[in-house]
Design a protein around this motif. Structure first.
Motif, PDB file in Angstrom:
ATOM      1  N   THR A 371       0.829  -1.210   0.000  1.00 34.16           N
ATOM      2  CA  THR A 371       0.000   0.000   0.000  1.00 34.16           C
ATOM      3  C   THR A 371       0.860   1.256   0.000  1.00 34.16           C
ATOM      4  OG1 THR A 371      -1.781  -1.139   1.171  1.00 34.16           O
ATOM      5  CG2 THR A 371      -1.773   1.266   1.267  1.00 34.16           C
ATOM      6  N   ILE A 372       1.923   1.260   0.807  1.00 30.51           N
ATOM      7  CA  ILE A 372       2.822   2.419   0.846  1.00 30.51           C
ATOM      8  C   ILE A 372       3.556   2.569  -0.482  1.00 30.51           C
ATOM      9  CG2 ILE A 372       4.855   3.396   1.976  1.00 30.51           C
ATOM     10  CD1 ILE A 372       3.920   2.057   4.564  1.00 30.51           C
ATOM     11  N   CYS A 373       4.032   1.454  -1.031  1.00 32.57           N
ATOM     12  CA  CYS A 373       4.743   1.508  -2.310  1.00 32.57           C
ATOM     13  C   CYS A 373       3.845   2.049  -3.419  1.00 32.57           C
ATOM     14  CB  CYS A 373       5.258   0.119  -2.685  1.00 32.57           C
ATOM     15  SG  CYS A 373       6.602  -0.498  -1.632  1.00 32.57           S
ATOM     16  N   ALA A 374       2.563   1.726  -3.357  1.00 34.63           N
ATOM     17  CA  ALA A 374       1.636   2.186  -4.389  1.00 34.63           C
ATOM     18  C   ALA A 374       1.446   3.695  -4.364  1.00 34.63           C
ATOM     19  CB  ALA A 374       0.287   1.485  -4.219  1.00 34.63           C
ATOM     20  N   SER A 375       1.775   4.352  -3.259  1.00 29.20           N
ATOM     21  CA  SER A 375       1.596   5.802  -3.155  1.00 29.20           C
ATOM     22  C   SER A 375       2.797   6.588  -3.669  1.00 29.20           C
ATOM     23  CB  SER A 375       1.332   6.199  -1.696  1.00 29.20           C
ATOM     24  OG  SER A 375       2.515   6.070  -0.911  1.00 29.20           O
ATOM     25  N   VAL A 376       3.918   5.921  -3.911  1.00 29.74           N
ATOM     26  CA  VAL A 376       5.146   6.626  -4.291  1.00 29.74           C
ATOM     27  C   VAL A 376       4.966   7.481  -5.542  1.00 29.74           C
ATOM     28  CG1 VAL A 376       7.525   6.301  -5.099  1.00 29.74           C
ATOM     29  CG2 VAL A 376       6.695   5.037  -3.101  1.00 29.74           C
ATOM     30  N   PRO A 377       4.350   6.996  -6.620  1.00 30.10           N
ATOM     31  CA  PRO A 377       4.176   7.854  -7.795  1.00 30.10           C
ATOM     32  C   PRO A 377       3.360   9.104  -7.508  1.00 30.10           C
ATOM     33  CG  PRO A 377       3.868   5.554  -8.401  1.00 30.10           C
ATOM     34  CD  PRO A 377       3.925   5.600  -6.903  1.00 30.10           C
ATOM     35  N   TYR A 378       2.395   9.027  -6.602  1.00 34.07           N
ATOM     36  CA  TYR A 378       1.607  10.212  -6.262  1.00 34.07           C
ATOM     37  C   TYR A 378       2.491  11.281  -5.631  1.00 34.07           C
ATOM     38  CZ  TYR A 378      -1.924  13.189  -4.102  1.00 34.07           C
ATOM     39  OH  TYR A 378      -2.676  14.275  -3.718  1.00 34.07           O
ATOM     40  N   PHE A 379       3.470  10.865  -4.848  1.00 32.57           N
ATOM     41  CA  PHE A 379       4.380  11.814  -4.209  1.00 32.57           C
ATOM     42  C   PHE A 379       5.429  12.343  -5.192  1.00 32.57           C
ATOM     43  CE2 PHE A 379       2.719   9.638  -0.499  1.00 32.57           C
ATOM     44  CZ  PHE A 379       2.681  10.632   0.469  1.00 32.57           C
ATOM     45  N   LEU A 380       6.012  11.463  -5.987  1.00 32.61           N
ATOM     46  CA  LEU A 380       7.164  11.830  -6.814  1.00 32.61           C
ATOM     47  C   LEU A 380       6.833  12.088  -8.277  1.00 32.61           C
ATOM     48  CD1 LEU A 380       9.926   9.391  -5.498  1.00 32.61           C
ATOM     49  CD2 LEU A 380       9.564  11.789  -4.868  1.00 32.61           C
ATOM     50  N   GLY A 381       5.697  11.594  -8.765  1.00 33.53           N
ATOM     51  CA  GLY A 381       5.419  11.728 -10.190  1.00 33.53           C
ATOM     52  C   GLY A 381       6.456  10.979 -11.004  1.00 33.53           C
ATOM     53  N   ASP A 382       6.923  11.618 -12.086  1.00 27.70           N
ATOM     54  CA  ASP A 382       7.945  10.986 -12.929  1.00 27.70           C
ATOM     55  C   ASP A 382       9.330  11.572 -12.703  1.00 27.70           C
ATOM     56  OD1 ASP A 382       7.665  13.470 -14.074  1.00 27.70           O
ATOM     57  OD2 ASP A 382       7.201  12.736 -16.098  1.00 27.70           O
ATOM     58  N   ARG A 383       9.508  12.260 -11.580  1.00 26.97           N
ATOM     59  CA  ARG A 383      10.806  12.889 -11.310  1.00 26.97           C
ATOM     60  C   ARG A 383      11.882  11.840 -11.017  1.00 26.97           C
ATOM     61  NH1 ARG A 383       9.738  16.901  -6.541  1.00 26.97           N
ATOM     62  NH2 ARG A 383       8.156  15.349  -6.050  1.00 26.97           N
ATOM     63  N   VAL A 384      13.015  11.996 -11.653  1.00 26.29           N
ATOM     64  CA  VAL A 384      14.167  11.141 -11.378  1.00 26.29           C
ATOM     65  C   VAL A 384      15.409  11.981 -11.118  1.00 26.29           C
ATOM     66  CG1 VAL A 384      13.296   9.156 -12.660  1.00 26.29           C
ATOM     67  CG2 VAL A 384      14.628  10.909 -13.856  1.00 26.29           C
ATOM     68  N   LYS A 385      15.273  13.304 -11.176  1.00 30.11           N
ATOM     69  CA  LYS A 385      16.385  14.206 -10.888  1.00 30.11           C
ATOM     70  C   LYS A 385      15.816  15.524 -10.392  1.00 30.11           C
ATOM     71  CE  LYS A 385      16.537  15.733 -15.707  1.00 30.11           C
ATOM     72  NZ  LYS A 385      17.389  15.871 -16.919  1.00 30.11           N
ATOM     73  N   ALA A 386      16.679  16.398  -9.895  1.00 28.90           N
ATOM     74  CA  ALA A 386      16.235  17.690  -9.394  1.00 28.90           C
ATOM     75  C   ALA A 386      15.726  18.551 -10.543  1.00 28.90           C
ATOM     76  CB  ALA A 386      17.384  18.405  -8.683  1.00 28.90           C
ATOM     77  N   LEU A 387      14.581  19.199 -10.318  1.00 28.94           N
ATOM     78  CA  LEU A 387      13.978  20.074 -11.306  1.00 28.94           C
ATOM     79  C   LEU A 387      13.663  21.421 -10.667  1.00 28.94           C
ATOM     80  CD1 LEU A 387      11.475  17.504 -12.868  1.00 28.94           C
ATOM     81  CD2 LEU A 387      13.657  18.248 -13.845  1.00 28.94           C
ATOM     82  N   ARG A 388      13.133  22.330 -11.466  1.00 29.13           N
ATOM     83  CA  ARG A 388      12.749  23.632 -10.922  1.00 29.13           C
ATOM     84  C   ARG A 388      11.696  23.455  -9.836  1.00 29.13           C
ATOM     85  NH1 ARG A 388      13.414  28.555 -14.201  1.00 29.13           N
ATOM     86  NH2 ARG A 388      11.711  29.289 -12.918  1.00 29.13           N
ATOM     87  N   ILE A 389      11.697  24.379  -8.883  1.00 31.95           N
ATOM     88  CA  ILE A 389      10.708  24.346  -7.819  1.00 31.95           C
ATOM     89  C   ILE A 389       9.295  24.399  -8.389  1.00 31.95           C
ATOM     90  CG2 ILE A 389       9.814  25.648  -5.848  1.00 31.95           C
ATOM     91  CD1 ILE A 389      12.701  26.633  -5.420  1.00 31.95           C
TER      92      ILE A 389
END
Length: 456
Positions: A371-389
């Protein structure tokens, strides 16, 4: 954090209210946000070299910030945190530099400028806030709401800098907050703001006790005796259950230390753990309807970039807000702690008689981790590196063709890293009986978070 349970609410201390900075009650914040947007557009057109913040090594992160970087930082902070504590504080209150310290630390972390470095712009505000709290206590000997809130901001600053430095969060300011509450003299605890602060402090204390397997004094239940709506609020109910989880977990830890513990005490702890597990199951069955996550599988709801970045078991969850998502993950962590208590107790009893209970507890741990793992995309989206705020090109899971709410871009930027790190770290505890592949996937997401938030 503590939540009120109202449909429009989020975290009582740091609820996301993006329009609040535009209200007439805070003209300074409103003008600051407008100025920030103008400065951001100007910075995009003409990068300045005179900015005090160092230029950044990647084009994915802004290599210049507005000249009024302190206002920029504070308004970014206010886009994710409520303003009422700030607006009620006097100009000389230690809360002012404490908020500045957190805001600048967040901005520096996002701008590839280490908030732990000696050149950090946040540290001077942090030191001013500490000196201000000390001076106030020496001069008055009393603790107002803004002083308590300042200590929470100082604890949050330590949390941000600890997260960025990949070191344990000491919790010294939280210990100070607890002592100040216990020694509070004349100030009333009956106001809405007072109660929210007390609930926030208590919630943090309970969370820290659970993570360190320490007991919690039940005297803290009296902190909210005058809160009329607290007993029915989902966050309040979950927190009180979590307080008992902390204590039963501490009792079970004693069994592990004393392997000759009496069977009678083991049975008592096991019975209490089973009761707590039933209450936690009942809690999630009674949350508001709009808190219930939606699980999605289809390509329209989960873009390919999200799948490539990290999707567990080909589906993920979408939530009302990042705060309700974090609370539900906290509920999962509390249940996992209870399952570990059950498993620890079973180690002291005849395993042949309790094999079914052992299998059930193990399966519960793995399902809750799912259940926790399933929420990760909601928190991070498709980010894999630092982006603009303020990057709006980030893709998040959505329900069908529904657009991502604008406020989610802000709250994800401010909270996702810390919220996820807290929960995923608990899943990596060696005693958790995870299934094959779970631990490896979680470790991969922890590494991803470090890249996105340049932690460590």
């Amino acid at each position: 954090m503590v939540y009120t349970g109202k449909p429009s609410g989020g975290c009582a201390l740091c609820r996301s209210q993006f329009d609040i900075a535009w209200r007439d009650q805070n003209e300074v914040a409103s003008k600051g946000v407008q100025r920030r947007l103008k400065e951001r557009d100007r910075a995009d057109r003409d990068r300045t070299e005179g900015n005090e913040l160092m230029k950044l090594p990647t084009h994915d992160v802004p290599n210049a910030l507005p000249q009024d970087y302190e206002n920029y930082a504070v308004n970014f902070f206010f886009n994710s945190y409520i303003l009422k504590f700030w607006t009620k504080a006097s100009p000389t209150s230690p809360l002012r530099p404490a908020v500045n310290a957190v805001a600048l630390a967040l901005l520096e972390a996002w701008s590839w400028r280490n908030p732990n470095s000696p050149q950090s712009l946040a540290q001077s505000h942090y030191l001013r806030a500490i000196a201000g709290v000390r001076r106030h206590l020496l001069n008055t000997g009393d603790t107002d709401d803004d002083i308590l809130m300042a200590t929470l901001m100082l604890d949050m600053y330590d949390g941000v800098t600890s997260f960025c430095g990949s070191r344990p969060h000491s919790g010294l300011h939280l210990t100070g907050s607890k002592a100040l509450v216990e020694n509070r003299k004349r100030h009333s605890n009956n106001s809405d703001i007072s109660q929210q602060i007390l609930l926030g402090i208590r919630s943090l204390i309970v969370g820290r006790a659970i993570s360190k397997r320490e007991p919690v004094s039940t005297d803290m239940l009296a902190w909210t005796k005058d809160t009329s709506d607290a007993p029915t609020a989902p966050g309040f109910v979950l927190e009180e259950i979590s307080l008992e989880v902390a204590n039963v977990q501490a009792a079970a830890s004693g069994l592990i230390v004393d392997l000759t513990g009496k069977a009678s005490s083991t049975v008592e702890i096991l019975a209490e753990a089973n009761k707590l597990d039933q209450r936690l199951v009942a809690w999630v069955s009674n949350i508001p309807d709009d808190w219930v996550p939606t699980y999605i599988w289809d390509p329209e709801s989960i873009p390919r970039s999200i799948r490539d970045a990290g999707l567990y078991q080909n589906h993920c969850s979408v939530h009302m807000s990042i705060f309700t998502a974090n609370m539900l993950n906290g509920h999962c962590c509390s249940r996992i702690k209870v399952q570990l208590v059950i498993l620890a107790c079973l180690e002291h009893l005849d395993s042949t008689l309790f094999e079914t209970a052992r299998v059930n507890a193990t399966n519960n741990v793995q399902d809750l981790a799912d259940t926790i793992c399933a929420s990760v995309p909601y928190f991070l989206g498709d980010r894999v590196k630092a982006l603009r705020i303020d990057d709006r090109s980030i893709q998040y899971p959505r329900i069908g063709s529904q657009p991502t709410p604008v406020e989610h871009y802000e709250t994800a930027a401010a909270y996702a890293g810390i919220f996820l790190t807290q929960k995923l770290a608990q899943l990596l505890q060696p005693e958790l009986p995870l299934r094959d592949g779970q631990r490896r996937w979680i470790l991969g997401q922890m590494q991803r978070i470090k890249k996105v938030y340049r932690a460590g």
